[in-house]
Write a protein that holds these residues in place. Structure first.
Motif, mmCIF file in Angstrom:
data_model
loop_
_atom_site.group_PDB
_atom_site.id
_atom_site.type_symbol
_atom_site.label_atom_id
_atom_site.label_comp_id
_atom_site.label_asym_id
_atom_site.label_seq_id
_atom_site.Cartn_x
_atom_site.Cartn_y
_atom_site.Cartn_z
ATOM 1 N N ALA A 25 10.868 10.482 12.025
ATOM 2 C CA ALA A 25 10.031 10.851 10.877
ATOM 3 C C ALA A 25 9.278 9.603 10.429
ATOM 4 O O ALA A 25 9.876 8.539 10.248
ATOM 5 C CB ALA A 25 10.879 11.403 9.735
ATOM 6 N N ILE A 26 7.965 9.747 10.265
ATOM 7 C CA ILE A 26 7.122 8.623 9.870
ATOM 8 C C ILE A 26 6.306 9.025 8.652
ATOM 9 O O ILE A 26 5.652 10.069 8.652
ATOM 10 C CB ILE A 26 6.178 8.206 11.015
ATOM 11 N N SER A 27 6.342 8.197 7.620
ATOM 12 C CA SER A 27 5.594 8.456 6.388
ATOM 13 C C SER A 27 4.582 7.344 6.174
ATOM 14 O O SER A 27 4.918 6.163 6.283
ATOM 15 C CB SER A 27 6.539 8.513 5.180
ATOM 16 N N ASP A 28 3.360 7.727 5.848
ATOM 17 C CA ASP A 28 2.288 6.761 5.623
ATOM 18 C C ASP A 28 1.791 6.901 4.187
ATOM 19 O O ASP A 28 1.094 7.855 3.850
ATOM 20 C CB ASP A 28 1.156 7.029 6.617
ATOM 21 N N GLY A 29 2.173 5.917 3.352
ATOM 22 C CA GLY A 29 1.699 5.907 1.970
ATOM 23 C C GLY A 29 0.655 4.837 1.736
ATOM 24 O O GLY A 29 0.091 4.740 0.644
ATOM 25 N N GLY A 30 0.409 4.027 2.756
ATOM 26 C CA GLY A 30 -0.603 2.991 2.651
ATOM 27 C C GLY A 30 -0.340 1.957 1.580
ATOM 28 O O GLY A 30 -1.241 1.211 1.185
ATOM 29 N N GLY A 31 0.886 1.897 1.079
ATOM 30 C CA GLY A 31 1.204 0.949 0.017
ATOM 31 C C GLY A 31 0.679 1.372 -1.344
ATOM 32 O O GLY A 31 0.807 0.626 -2.317
ATOM 33 N N VAL A 32 0.115 2.588 -1.417
ATOM 34 C CA VAL A 32 -0.481 3.079 -2.664
ATOM 35 C C VAL A 32 0.434 4.085 -3.352
ATOM 36 O O VAL A 32 0.574 4.085 -4.572
ATOM 37 C CB VAL A 32 -1.860 3.722 -2.390
ATOM 38 N N VAL A 33 1.055 4.957 -2.558
ATOM 39 C CA VAL A 33 1.990 5.946 -3.096
ATOM 40 C C VAL A 33 3.328 5.773 -2.396
ATOM 41 O O VAL A 33 3.416 5.137 -1.341
ATOM 42 C CB VAL A 33 1.455 7.388 -2.904
ATOM 43 N N SER A 34 4.377 6.343 -2.956
ATOM 44 C CA SER A 34 5.717 6.162 -2.399
ATOM 45 C C SER A 34 5.835 6.834 -1.038
ATOM 46 O O SER A 34 5.377 7.950 -0.828
ATOM 47 C CB SER A 34 6.764 6.737 -3.351
ATOM 48 N N ALA A 35 6.448 6.120 -0.111
ATOM 49 C CA ALA A 35 6.699 6.616 1.238
ATOM 50 C C ALA A 35 7.721 5.702 1.876
ATOM 51 O O ALA A 35 7.846 4.527 1.498
ATOM 52 C CB ALA A 35 5.411 6.636 2.065
ATOM 53 N N ALA A 36 8.472 6.241 2.839
ATOM 54 C CA ALA A 36 9.470 5.417 3.531
ATOM 55 C C ALA A 36 8.784 4.255 4.225
ATOM 56 O O ALA A 36 7.783 4.439 4.916
ATOM 57 C CB ALA A 36 10.234 6.274 4.538
ATOM 58 N N ARG A 37 9.306 3.054 4.045
ATOM 59 C CA ARG A 37 8.680 1.852 4.604
ATOM 60 C C ARG A 37 8.999 1.658 6.084
ATOM 61 O O ARG A 37 8.381 0.829 6.740
ATOM 62 C CB ARG A 37 9.127 0.621 3.807
ATOM 63 N N ARG A 38 9.944 2.428 6.609
ATOM 64 C CA ARG A 38 10.273 2.348 8.031
ATOM 65 C C ARG A 38 10.458 3.755 8.589
ATOM 66 O O ARG A 38 10.863 4.667 7.873
ATOM 67 C CB ARG A 38 11.569 1.550 8.247
ATOM 68 N N PRO A 39 10.176 3.940 9.876
ATOM 69 C CA PRO A 39 10.450 5.237 10.497
ATOM 70 C C PRO A 39 11.938 5.576 10.425
ATOM 71 O O PRO A 39 12.789 4.681 10.411
ATOM 72 C CB PRO A 39 10.004 5.030 11.950
ATOM 73 N N VAL A 40 12.226 6.861 10.359
ATOM 74 C CA VAL A 40 13.604 7.351 10.340
ATOM 75 C C VAL A 40 13.888 7.957 11.715
ATOM 76 O O VAL A 40 13.109 8.782 12.212
ATOM 77 C CB VAL A 40 13.799 8.423 9.240
#
Length: 303
Positions: free
Chosen positions: A199-214
């Motif tokens: 699982a990969i989340s991309d928040g671009g450092g602007v909104v909350s998202a996992a900082r590493r793939p799960v």
């Protein structure tokens, strides 16, 4: 500049933008590259150019490769994982290509592992059906070297790219994933994920998202349910078409209307869900959502 040169360029624009998008993974950057090509084309267009499509393809490929070098420097400084910008593929499912290859988000993400020339060679060969002699001209190399670029690119991705999935099987896997997520059923969700799912989340450092793939089926299943429990209140999910496949656009409704929250896309193989890709970066969602919100063709529901 003549009206004919403008007509030729505009006729080629969808194909050129589709090419640049496959090379860059960003629709905004692809449009910039194609726009940068226009004054160069206007300065040389004329009867001396025997094959306008070939000339424009070469020009845009080389401009995109230069842009890719800059983009990779920026992505090294990106906060958290980077995912490609999703695109609406309803009007042109192949985005100007001769085939629909190299379009889904998972494949575009895999292409980040390749060098620029390898990526260009593979895209032109697989998505635009270029022969090796034409590849050599575009990349300013020999035919043997062009073959080697395609071969190296394929070897680098060997075992990573999924084979085309039967539409009915894809629909079954998608339905099983949605049902398990809706029901909060951890065991059922884990069962529809392959063992090495990510699982990969991309928040671009602007909104909350996992900082590493799960990684791993159990960890991904827990992550998905945790995200839905934590952020699902007041959110509804709209089935949309993104990069040639069904995805889910999560939205909220506030005083200023409908606001996109995330795009959920699944990398589905015959054996189950290989990847859960969650795009949350606002700049990537804004353009896609503007088109996608008109795609509602059934009752929305929570994932």
């Amino acid at each position: 500049m003549t009206s004919e040169s403008l007509s030729v360029f505009e006729a080629a624009r969808p194909r050129l933008t589709g090419l640049a998008y496959r090379l860059l993974g960003s629709w905004a950057e692809a449009e910039d590259v194609v726009q940068d090509a226009w004054p160069k084309w206007a300065a040389v267009a004329g009867p001396g150019i025997a094959n306008a499509d070939a000339y424009l393809t070469t020009m845009v490929t080389r401009l995109a490769l230069t842009a890719l070098d800059s983009a990779r420097v920026r992505r090294e400084q990106y906060v958290g994982p980077w995912l490609p910008e999703p695109v609406d593929t309803r009007a042109d499912p192949a985005l100007g290509a001769e085939t629909a290859e190299a379009l889904d988000l998972a494949t575009l993400l895999l292409f980040e592992r390749l060098s620029g020339p390898e990526r260009a060679a593979l895209v032109l060969r697989e998505a635009f059906a270029y022969d090796y002699a034409s590849l050599a001209e575009v990349l300013d190399t020999s035919e043997a070297a062009a073959r080697q670029l395609v071969s190296r690119g394929r070897r680098a991705l060997e075992g990573q790219r999924r084979q085309p999935v039967d539409p009915q099987q894809r629909a079954r896997v998608l339905a099983a994933f949605v049902a398990a997520a809706q029901g909060g059923d951890l065991a059922a969700l884990e069962a529809v994920l392959v063992d090495n799912a990510v699982a990969i989340s991309d928040g671009g450092g602007v909104v909350s998202a996992a900082r590493r793939p799960v990684h791993g089926a159990e960890q991904v299943a827990r992550f998905v349910l945790g995200v839905l429990e934590k952020f699902g209140q007041g959110v509804r999910s709209i089935p949309v078409q993104a990069n040639g496949a069904t995805a889910f656009l999560a939205v909220t409704e506030g005083p200023e209307g409908v606001e996109p929250v995330a795009l959920w896309a699944l990398d589905i193989g015959d054996e189950g869900v290989r990847g859960v890709l969650i795009v949350r970066a606002p700049d990537k969602l804004a353009r896609f959502a503007a088109a996608a919100l008109s795609q509602i063709d059934g009752p929305p529901g929570r994932l």
